[in-house]
Design an enzyme around this catalytic site. Structure first.
Site, mmCIF file in Angstrom:
data_model
loop_
_atom_site.group_PDB
_atom_site.id
_atom_site.type_symbol
_atom_site.label_atom_id
_atom_site.label_comp_id
_atom_site.label_asym_id
_atom_site.label_seq_id
_atom_site.Cartn_x
_atom_site.Cartn_y
_atom_site.Cartn_z
ATOM 1 N N LYS A 35 83.737 5.353 17.289
ATOM 2 C CA LYS A 35 83.399 6.068 16.053
ATOM 3 C C LYS A 35 81.975 5.718 15.649
ATOM 4 O O LYS A 35 81.628 4.537 15.558
ATOM 5 C CB LYS A 35 84.347 5.657 14.923
ATOM 6 C CG LYS A 35 85.789 6.126 15.108
ATOM 7 C CD LYS A 35 86.620 5.824 13.879
ATOM 8 C CE LYS A 35 88.025 6.405 14.019
ATOM 9 N NZ LYS A 35 88.867 6.148 12.834
ATOM 10 N N GLU A 60 88.734 13.374 17.998
ATOM 11 C CA GLU A 60 89.375 13.665 16.707
ATOM 12 C C GLU A 60 88.470 14.496 15.799
ATOM 13 O O GLU A 60 88.768 14.661 14.630
ATOM 14 C CB GLU A 60 89.668 12.347 15.973
ATOM 15 C CG GLU A 60 90.471 11.337 16.730
ATOM 16 C CD GLU A 60 90.639 10.045 15.947
ATOM 17 O OE1 GLU A 60 89.829 9.777 15.049
ATOM 18 O OE2 GLU A 60 91.591 9.312 16.244
ATOM 19 N N ASP A 116 92.321 0.586 15.693
ATOM 20 C CA ASP A 116 91.345 1.367 14.919
ATOM 21 C C ASP A 116 90.770 0.495 13.807
ATOM 22 O O ASP A 116 89.658 -0.012 13.921
ATOM 23 C CB ASP A 116 91.988 2.647 14.375
ATOM 24 C CG ASP A 116 90.954 3.585 13.758
ATOM 25 O OD1 ASP A 116 89.751 3.347 13.930
ATOM 26 O OD2 ASP A 116 91.346 4.564 13.084
ATOM 27 N N GLU A 138 98.864 4.077 17.482
ATOM 28 C CA GLU A 138 97.591 3.632 16.904
ATOM 29 C C GLU A 138 97.815 2.656 15.754
ATOM 30 O O GLU A 138 98.544 2.950 14.804
ATOM 31 C CB GLU A 138 96.809 4.860 16.423
ATOM 32 C CG GLU A 138 95.475 4.503 15.798
ATOM 33 C CD GLU A 138 94.632 5.733 15.480
ATOM 34 O OE1 GLU A 138 94.921 6.827 16.016
ATOM 35 O OE2 GLU A 138 93.696 5.595 14.685
ATOM 36 N N LYS A 174 100.822 10.892 11.165
ATOM 37 C CA LYS A 174 100.749 9.669 10.371
ATOM 38 C C LYS A 174 102.170 9.190 10.102
ATOM 39 O O LYS A 174 103.041 9.982 9.729
ATOM 40 C CB LYS A 174 100.025 9.945 9.045
ATOM 41 C CG LYS A 174 98.569 10.377 9.231
ATOM 42 C CD LYS A 174 97.679 9.193 9.576
ATOM 43 C CE LYS A 174 96.207 9.627 9.590
ATOM 44 N NZ LYS A 174 95.319 8.495 9.910
HETATM 45 MN MN MN Z 1 93.275 5.631 12.641
#
Ligand code: MN
Length: 422
Positions: free
Chosen positions: A322, A376, A298, A273, A215
């Site tokens: 997702k 993930e 995302d 991302e 991150k």
């Molecule tokens: Mn993400």
């Protein structure tokens, strides 16, 4: 003789003439005028297979370690356990989940998911056949706009109950497993880049993970880029095979991204991302054309319609499919098919699901041929306890896809009672 194009056109015309959302529209209206109630459409099932009730329960499960995110940190993960009962007594298990169980990621939270299901989705579906899946999705759309996370929780329970009634693993609905395991990404999210390096080296030397997500974006851009570049190089110095992706969670504006992303590419980042805000699809496309490494959307890309839009604009090079964000397994599959048509590779995404939601996602991911960016699905490794009787298993960089029937997970009733919110 008709060629296929003519068949398609006449089919389209027929669709347009028929109002689509109505529950058996024409016949129903005729019966209404005739003063008789419409016969329930059982979609090929028996009267036992109609939905009797849907129960929702919020549970709060502790995390092994605090999880850092651009919008804060959380030490526990909340879920909505969904139990869908048919008239005949069959039960489908679903899970509602958002990151942290909170509303910061997509506007829904476990509390809103529960309220949406209890007050709108469950009443709309009561009395309908569990086999009428597409119709049930439309009924949910009519009852609640958007609300993808809430709809996904019900969609999982529907898939579970139908595949249990047919005694088959859910993956069979989507063509069956094309693999038994998937490389799984480990989040480097200790909140400290030096500790992240230690974490990554530990994961690599014990052969637990070699795909990582860091991150980035909360600090000063230049300082962040220097620290993250140093971290990537330190990991690659010992393990050149490590694949390190960077998730910005919308933290930068486009100019900052254009200025600094090339340096991160140079340092060895494998994928970028959502560097810019969700609304800036055009900016994503411009950044994608400036970089050699893939850029992945995302927060900006939710469902199959967004997917089509993003692919045609060149605004994402990889599609992170997702189940929760995408409105359920069925719609996530449709979006994945759009990606296949566009030649866009897939990553199997997550929202910190327990072994219940993870099992449901893996049933789908295991059946997607173009899932080349791994998965993930690490939720079961991040929570300190689980809701399923048999937690999802991991082995040498990979997550194992459970067998069925259904989603391939059973609710642990003791844990459920223990963690349920009072
Ligand atoms: Mn993400």
């Amino acid at each position: 003789m008709l060629d296929s194009r003519q068949v398609t056109l006449s089919y389209d015309r027929k669709i347009q003439k028929t109002p689509t959302l109505q529950h058996g529209s024409l016949m129903q209206q005729q019966q209404k005028f005739a003063g008789t109630a419409p016969a329930p459409d059982l979609a090929g099932g028996s009267p036992e297979d109609v939905i009797d009730r849907i129960e929702t329960t919020i549970v709060d499960v502790p995390l092994r370690r605090t999880h850092f995110h651009s919008s804060g940190t959380h030490g526990s993960q909340s879920y909505v356990v969904v139990q869908l009962f048919t008239k005949g007594g069959a039960v489908g298990l679903g899970e509602g989940v958002t990151p942290g169980g909170r509303a910061f990621w997509g506007g829904e939270s476990v509390e809103s998911i529960k309220a949406t299901i209890d007050h709108y989705l469950a009443p709309a579906l009561k009395g309908c056949s569990v086999f009428a899946h597409e119709r049930l999705l439309k009924l949910m759309d009519r009852a609640a706009a958007r609300s993808n996370f809430a709809k996904a929780a019900v969609d999982i329970a529907l898939h579970d109950v139908v595949s249990r009634l047919l005694d088959t693993p859910l993956a069979a609905f989507y063509g069956g497993k094309v693999r038994d395991s998937i490389p799984v990404l480990w989040p480097l999210a200790t909140g400290d880049y030096d500790r992240d390096v230690d974490d990554a080296l530990e994961q690599l030397s014990t052969r637990r993970h070699r795909y990582f997500k860091m991150k980035i974006g909360q600090g000063d851009p230049e300082a962040d880029v220097k620290a993250v570049s140093r971290a990537i190089r330190a990991i690659h110095a010992q393990f050149p095979e490590a694949c390190i992706t960077l998730d910005f969670n919308q933290a930068w504006d486009e100019q900052t991204a254009a200025r600094w992303l090339p340096a991160l590419q140079e340092a060895g980042a494998a994928l970028i991302e959502q560097p810019v805000p969700a609304w800036n699809a055009a900016g994503m496309a411009r950044l994608a054309s400036r970089l050699d490494i893939p850029v992945m959307a995302d927060e900006g890309l939710w469902d199959l319609h967004d997917a089509y839009d993003y692919f045609t604009r060149g605004a994402t090079d990889v599609f992170c499919v997702k189940v929760a964000k995408g409105g359920g397994i069925r719609r996530a599959y449709k979006a994945a098919a759009v990606a296949e048509a566009a030649g866009i590779p897939l990553c199997g995404g997550m929202a910190l699901e327990s072994s219940i939601g993870t099992a449901a996602s893996l049933q789908l991911f295991g059946a997607l041929p173009n899932l080349t960016w791994g998965s993930e699905t690490i939720g079961p490794r991040l929570i300190a306890d689980d809701l399923a009787t048999e937690p999802i298993r991991y082995r040498e960089y990979e997550v194992l896809i459970p067998d069925g029937p259904g989603i391939g997970a059973e609710l642990d009733t003791d844990k459920f009672k223990h963690y349920r919110r009072a």
